[in-house]
Each structure stands twice: as structure tokens, then as C-alpha cells.
Enzyme design. Structure first.
Site, short mmCIF file in Angstrom:
data_model
loop_
_atom_site.label_atom_id
_atom_site.label_comp_id
_atom_site.label_asym_id
_atom_site.label_seq_id
_atom_site.Cartn_x
_atom_site.Cartn_y
_atom_site.Cartn_z
N ASP A 38 0.90 -1.26 0.29
CA ASP A 38 0.06 0.01 0.10
C ASP A 38 0.88 1.34 0.05
O ASP A 38 1.97 1.48 0.93
CB ASP A 38 -0.82 -0.11 1.42
CG ASP A 38 -1.73 1.08 1.26
OD1 ASP A 38 -1.75 2.31 0.49
OD2 ASP A 38 -2.82 1.06 2.00
N LEU A 39 0.83 2.16 -0.96
CA LEU A 39 1.74 3.14 -1.15
C LEU A 39 1.21 4.15 -0.16
O LEU A 39 0.10 4.30 0.34
CB LEU A 39 1.57 3.67 -2.57
CG LEU A 39 2.13 2.93 -3.63
CD1 LEU A 39 1.70 3.44 -5.15
CD2 LEU A 39 3.51 2.83 -3.57
N TYR A 43 -1.59 10.02 -3.67
CA TYR A 43 -1.74 11.32 -4.53
C TYR A 43 -0.58 12.57 -3.98
O TYR A 43 -0.11 13.01 -4.71
CB TYR A 43 -3.21 11.84 -4.50
CG TYR A 43 -4.04 10.93 -5.09
CD1 TYR A 43 -3.90 9.70 -5.55
CD2 TYR A 43 -5.24 11.50 -5.35
CE1 TYR A 43 -4.81 9.08 -6.33
CE2 TYR A 43 -6.38 10.67 -5.94
CZ TYR A 43 -6.04 9.32 -6.35
OH TYR A 43 -7.09 8.74 -6.95
N ARG A 75 -0.25 15.18 8.27
CA ARG A 75 -1.26 14.39 9.20
C ARG A 75 -0.56 14.51 10.62
O ARG A 75 -1.27 14.51 11.83
CB ARG A 75 -0.74 12.75 8.94
CG ARG A 75 -1.45 12.57 7.62
CD ARG A 75 -1.70 10.96 7.18
NE ARG A 75 -1.66 10.77 5.92
CZ ARG A 75 -2.00 9.78 5.27
NH1 ARG A 75 -1.97 8.56 5.99
NH2 ARG A 75 -2.22 9.66 3.92
N ASP A 130 -3.49 2.11 -5.31
CA ASP A 130 -2.17 2.04 -4.79
C ASP A 130 -2.00 0.73 -4.03
O ASP A 130 -0.94 0.98 -3.07
CB ASP A 130 -2.01 3.40 -3.97
CG ASP A 130 -2.86 3.29 -2.62
OD1 ASP A 130 -3.72 2.74 -2.48
OD2 ASP A 130 -2.17 3.88 -1.54
N GLU A 131 -2.70 -0.15 -4.21
CA GLU A 131 -2.53 -1.54 -3.42
C GLU A 131 -2.37 -2.73 -4.45
O GLU A 131 -2.92 -2.89 -5.44
CB GLU A 131 -3.88 -1.65 -2.70
CG GLU A 131 -3.89 -0.66 -1.73
CD GLU A 131 -5.06 -0.97 -0.74
OE1 GLU A 131 -5.13 -2.11 -0.27
OE2 GLU A 131 -5.94 0.04 -0.45
#
Ligand code: TTP
Ligand code: MG
Length: 592
Positions: A38-39, A43, A75, A130-131
Site C-alpha cells: 500500500d503506497l 496522490y 498528518r 495504490d495497492e
């Protein structure tokens, strides 16, 4: 009622057996080694690569009034995925926002990641942008003998005293692949290493960003118990289960199966119960080229036809461009809309579709894509009028345009009158044993019909042509089955040999011959109008069938067939006649 209760009992017992079986198949701890990638803040990472000045600032990617994702700097300052722009700005006034409505760059990068993984292992399944899941079980089995490892790379979920060499080596492979993604594409990612897709996905986000975690079989119960809400399990029908009063994973684990079967039916109930227990045997299904291409936009309100036309035109512009780059020709166009209703704000989509006329399809894939967009707009508006009464007020919140049934284009015709244009590789049957007459693909049937017509016409013209016997045909390189290397797909460049027992994508399992025209011309003299290269692209079984039909219509050969036993010929002729009557597709084409 009594009997249905009995059935429930039977189902319950069967299911328990099934579950026991599944569980008893699991004890070889690392029976499978599945990786999930998972990136990180996908985006946002793409935008940071495009503009490195954004790397160290809090960055949010905005679609409409939502921050769909943000980098980890943002985040840390309290911004979260799917936060409204207003809230995000309140949390982090320095937040830099980049518009992320055009997905082109994200899509390109997404496929580069999948391609990179594919260059290492053929068993890669995409999940969203992205996975990716990768089944490295075989690679591990091979590497384990020469490269044993004594430790895990990255984190191990919870503590354990036992060592699992397959999963340990899997963690090393995951680390290598993450490193490759970072070095070659500049993207960091998280990975999960486990014995199933479900578990690999569940564990991969335990530590973020740029980390990886391995889940050992003895900790499956722990991770499942720690999930809390059912929504955490991918593929869970949480709404239907909520209606039954089931909220947490342990609620579902403890819920009586009979009641679940009554509500959802037996297979579904068993499947969900299995998932809640962390049991998932689903294979990694290699993702081929996308089966359809679509683009859409959502909005608060669209209520006038002019706006609808403008939006469709805009969506078609980028979709046609993507389709042109893809190279395949779409056969079907679909338009979907979402209508607003006060009672159900997000009521479901409604769609209509229609075939794309060949000349329009051709324009899509050629340089005249502007022309194609105009013609598609007209098709779209016809479909639109079937869903929306434009004479009355309407309120739309989404429009989607989609091309499906994508078929590879034929190579350019080499000679005038060549039948090459009838042949598209994807038009070949997937299964070599499938009868061409049973095949429903229109272009395929057209191709077959055209070829037969030419063969038949040539036969009438050239009565002196000589052919080898059918017995020879059976031994010739043309008559090869799917197991023959010649009939197989192009060899993968991967160092990992494909396992015949594994599922393969249509694109890889194409039964089209990969050439071999030299063989054909050496054995047969095809009629001059039949392009040997095109003929060689037909599936082996079809080549054989055509040769057979051809032979049935041939004149008595100049060279007698020596090996026939006396009396056999009359019998054969009878058989031939019967065969020809029973399967006389050629009869559709009356002699010119
Ligand atoms: P995610 O993998 O959910 O998020 P992410 O990669 O940005 O962050 P993380 O590090 O937590 O994995 O989604 C992948 C991309 O999909 C994300 O970058 C933006 C996009 N996306 C949407 O367009 N809509 C959505 O609702 C979500 C969740 C993501
Ligand atoms: Mg992600």
C-alpha cells in the site's frame, strides 16, 4: 418448516466441516506467502515527485471540497484523509492544497508500480490505485533452499516464540520490493506479509508510513479480535450485518451460523463467518490490462441539458485520449448518471449502454479522436434521454462515461484484399477446445466466415492444388494443442516460471498462435489470398478445422495416398461426407 430446519442443520454441519477442513489445511504455517503493498499518501507522493518543493510542507490533495489525502507532514498536524477543506485549514493553516481531480499522473504511476512488481513475479493483483497483492509462495519455496534466513525484516505483529522460515523470507522479499519501488519510482510504501490476502492486507498498515509487518499464523486470532468494527474487514457486508445487530468482528464470530444462513444464504454466510475468523483462501488473481476504461465527475447539482452535454464532452475528451493511448478498440459505450432524491441522497447509479459503431471505434484509436468524441457525444445524449426526462426538472449528482469490451486492434493489412483486418488477437477463443461455431464474438465469427469464404472461392478456382493428407495434418505443426509450446502465449520475461495450475489472465492465456507461418507454408500451400501470417494467428484448433474443411472440398489428389488400407477409403469418404454435412459452415457460402 420442519424440512427447512433440517436443511439448516445439514448446512451447519457441512459448514463446520468446511471450516475445520480449511483450518486443518492451514497448519503448514506458511502454506502461502502473500504480500500486500500500500503506497504511502499516494496522490500526495505523486505531487511531491512532480514538485519537490512540496516535500517538506504540509500538503493536502483536494477534490471538490474534500482533502482526499495529505502527506505525513500534514498528518502530524492533525489533518486526516477525507477531511473537509475547511476543517483541514482550521487544523493546519499552513496547509498547501493541490487540486487532484485529474487522475492522469496518479494512474500512470499506479501502473508503473504494478509493472515493477510484475517484472519480479507474475502473480500480482491490483486493488484500487495504490495497492497490490503479490503471491510469492513459489519464489519462496525455491529461494528457501539456497537462501535460508534466520530473522524477519521489519516488524512482526505481536510476539511469538516460533519461527516461520517461509514468512521470514517473505519479509525479506517484501523489503527488497519496497526498496525497488522507492529507488526506481521514488515512492515509499507499507507492506504486509501473511498467509492470505485478507491477513496481508489487515496487517500491512499496522506501522505507517514506510514500514512493513509480518503476521504469523498463531497471531491470527489476535489481529481479528483487535479489529473492532466489521467495516475493517474488506469484503464485509457491514450494513446487512448491522441490521442483524452485529457490529464488531467478535459479534460475527459468535453469531449462530444457522441464523446467518437464514439471512444471507449458505455460501455467503460461510464466507463471512470464515472472514471473521481470518480464514481466506481466495487466490491472487493476476490483473491483466483493465477490462474497461471510465471517467466520471460528481457535483452538487446539474439540472440543465447544456451543462450535461458540456460535462460529457469534457469527460469524453480525456477518456478518448486514454483509450487512444491504450491502443485497444472499445466495442461498447456506457453512460451512467446518479439522480438526486431527497429521501435517498446518494441513490444508486443508473446506466444505459450501446455498441460503438466500428467507424467510431476506429476513430477513437486513430488520430481523429476529436471526430470520435463528437460522435460519441451524440450516442451519449441518446442514452441520456433514455434515463432522464429532460422535459421535466432533473437533478443529477454524477455522470460517468465508460468504454468496455476492449479489443486489440488488428495489425495493418499487408496486402489489398487481405483478411488481416478481420483478426484481432482478443477475438480468439480463450479455450482452445471451444468450437468456433459456438463462439459468440462477432468479429471472430466474421473473421472465420471471411477466411472460409476465401478458401472456398480459391478451391473452386484452383482445382489442381495439392494437399497433404489429413493424417499428415494431424502431425503438422499447425495441429498443435494448447500444451504445445508453439501454441502457448509469449514467454514471460519473468525469472519465475508460470505454473500451469495457476489462474492466468486472458491476455496471457491467449490461445492465439505466436507466429509460425514458416511452418504452415512449408506444409500447406494456402490460397494466394490467405495471408499465412494471419492464418497462423488463428487458434490451432481453428487452423486444423479449416484445413480439414479445405481438404474435404479438395479434388482427388494427384499423388495417391499410399498408406491407406484397402476398403478404408470408401469408409473414409462416407465419414467425410457425413462430417461435412454435420458441420458444414462452408455451406453458408455458396460457390460464387
Ligand atoms: P489510501 O491508500 O487510502 O490513502 P493514501 O495512500 O493517500 O494514504 P496511506 O498512507 O494512509 O495509505 O488511498 C490511496 C489514494 O486514493 C489516496 O492517495 C487518494 C485516493 N483516495 C480517494 O480518491 N478517495 C478516497 O476516499 C480515499 C480514501 C483515497
Ligand atoms: Mg495508500
Amino acid at each position: 418448516m420442519e424440512s427447512s430446519e433440517d436443511e439448516m442443520e445439514v448446512d451447519d454441519t457441512e459448514w463446520k466441516q468446511h471450516l475445520t477442513d480449511s483450518l486443518s489445511k492451514r497448519p503448514t504455517p506458511a502454506h502461502r506467502v502473500i504480500l500486500h503493498f500500500d503506497l504511502d499518501c499516494f496522490y500526495a507522493q505523486v505531487e511531491m515527485i512532480r514538485n519537490p518543493a512540496l516535500r517538506d510542507v504540509p500538503l493536502g490533495i483536494q477534490q471538490k471540497y474534500i482533502v482526499v489525502t495529505c502527506n505525513y507532514v500534514a498528518r502530524q498536524q492533525g489533518v486526516t484523509k477525507l477531511m473537509s477543506v475547511t476543517d483541514a485549514k482550521q487544523k493546519c493553516p499552513q496547509l498547501v492544497l493541490v487540486k487532484g481531480e485529474d487522475l492522469t499522473h496518479y494512474r500512470v504511476m499506479s501502473y508503473q508500480v504494478t509493472d515493477l512488481l510484475l517484472s519480479f513475479c507474475p502473480l500480482v493483483e491490483r486493488l484500487g490505485f495504490d495497492e497490490n497483492f503479490v503471491d510469492i509462495t513459489e519464489i519462496i519455496q525455491k529461494r528457501l533452499t539456497c537462501t535460508p534466513v534466520s530473522s524477519f525484516k521489519g516488524y512482526v505483529y505481536s510476539t511469538s516464540t516460533s519461527f516461520h522460515p517461509e514468512l521470514a523470507l517473505g519479509s525479506h522479499v517484501a523489503a527488497e520490493l519496497r526498496e525497488a519501488i522507492r529507488d526506481r519510482l521514488g515512492l515509499t510504501s507499507c507492506a504486509g506479509v501473511a498467509t492470505s490476502k485478507l491477513l496481508a492486507k489487515l496487517v500491512s498498515g499496522t506501522f505507517k508510513p514506510n514500514q512493513q509487518t509480518t503476521l504469523l499464523p498463531e497471531n491470527v486470532d489476535h489481529i481479528m479480535g483487535s479489529l473492532g468494527g466489521l467495516r475493517k474487514i474488506p469484503g464485509m457486508y457491514s450494513k446487512r450485518l448491522q441490521a442483524l445487530g452485529l457490529v464488531s468482528v467478535s459479534d460475527l464470530q459468535l453469531f449462530p451460523l444457522t441464523a446467518l444462513i437464514r439471512e444471507l444464504g449458505s455460501p455467503c454466510a460461510a464466507h463471512l463467518k470464515n472472514l471473521s475468523l481470518g480464514v481466506d483462501d481466495s487466490p491472487v488473481n493476476p490483473t491483466g490490462a483493465p477490462q474497461s476504461l471510465s471517467d466520471e465527475d460528481s457535483f452538487k447539482k446539474m439540472s440543465c441539458v447544456k451543462e450535461v452535454m458540456d460535462k460529457i464532452q469534457q469527460l469524453l475528451g480525456s477518456l478518448v485520449e486514454r483509450m487512444r493511448k491504450d491502443g485497444r478498440q472499445p466495442q461498447t459505450f456506457r453512460l451512467s448518471v446518479r439522480k438526486y432524491s431527497a429521501s435517498n441522497k446518494w441513490c444508486s447509479r443508473e446506466s444505459r449502454q450501446c455498441p460503438i459503431p466500428n467507424h467510431v471505434g476506429h476513430k477513437i484509436t486513430s488520430a481523429s479522436s476529436d471526430d470520435a468524441s463528437a460522435q460519441l457525444l451524440s450516442l451519449a445524449m441518446k442514452l441520456f434521454s433514455k434515463m432522464v426526462d429532460t422535459a421535466a426538472p432533473f437533478h443529477l449528482t454524477l455522470i460517468n462515461v465508460c468504454f468496455s469490451n476492449l479489443q486489440s486492434r488488428a495489425p495493418a493489412a499487408s496486402t489489398r484484399g487481405s483478411i488481416t483486418s478481420f483478426f484481432a488477437p482478443s477475438a480468439c477463443p480463450q479455450n482452445p477446445s471451444q468450437s468456433p461455431v459456438a463462439h459468440s464474438n462477432v468479429s471472430y465469427c466474421l473473421a472465420v466466415a471471411a477466411l472460409r469464404k476465401i478458401i472456398h472461392r480459391e478451391h473452386l478456382k484452383n482445382m489442381k492444388m495439392t494437399f497433404p493428407s489429413l493424417n499428415n495434418a494431424a502431425k503438422s505443426p499447425i495441429v498443435r494443442d494448447a500444451a504445445s509450446p508453439k501454441a502457448g502465449p509469449t514467454q514471460s520475461t519473468s525469472s519465475v516460471p508460470a505454473d500451469a495450475s495457476r489462474p492466468v489472465t486472458a491476455s496471457r492465456s491467449s490461445t492465439c498462435s505466436d507466429g509460425g507461418d514458416a511452418d504452415i507454408t512449408a506444409t500447406y500451400r494456402l490460397p494466394p489470398n490467405v495471408d499465412p501470417q494471419v492464418f497462423s494467428q488463428l487458434p490451432a484448433n481453428l487452423q486444423t478445422e479449416l484445413i480439414r474443411e479445405w481438404e474435404q472440398r479438395r479434388p482427388i489428389p494427384k499423388i495417391p495416398i499410399l498408406s491407406r488400407k484397402p476398403g478404408r477409403e470408401a469408409k473414409d469418404k462416407k465419414g467425410t461426407r457425413r462430417r461435412s454435412q454435420a458441420n458444414s459452415l462452408l455451406d453458408y457460402f455458396k460457390p460464387a
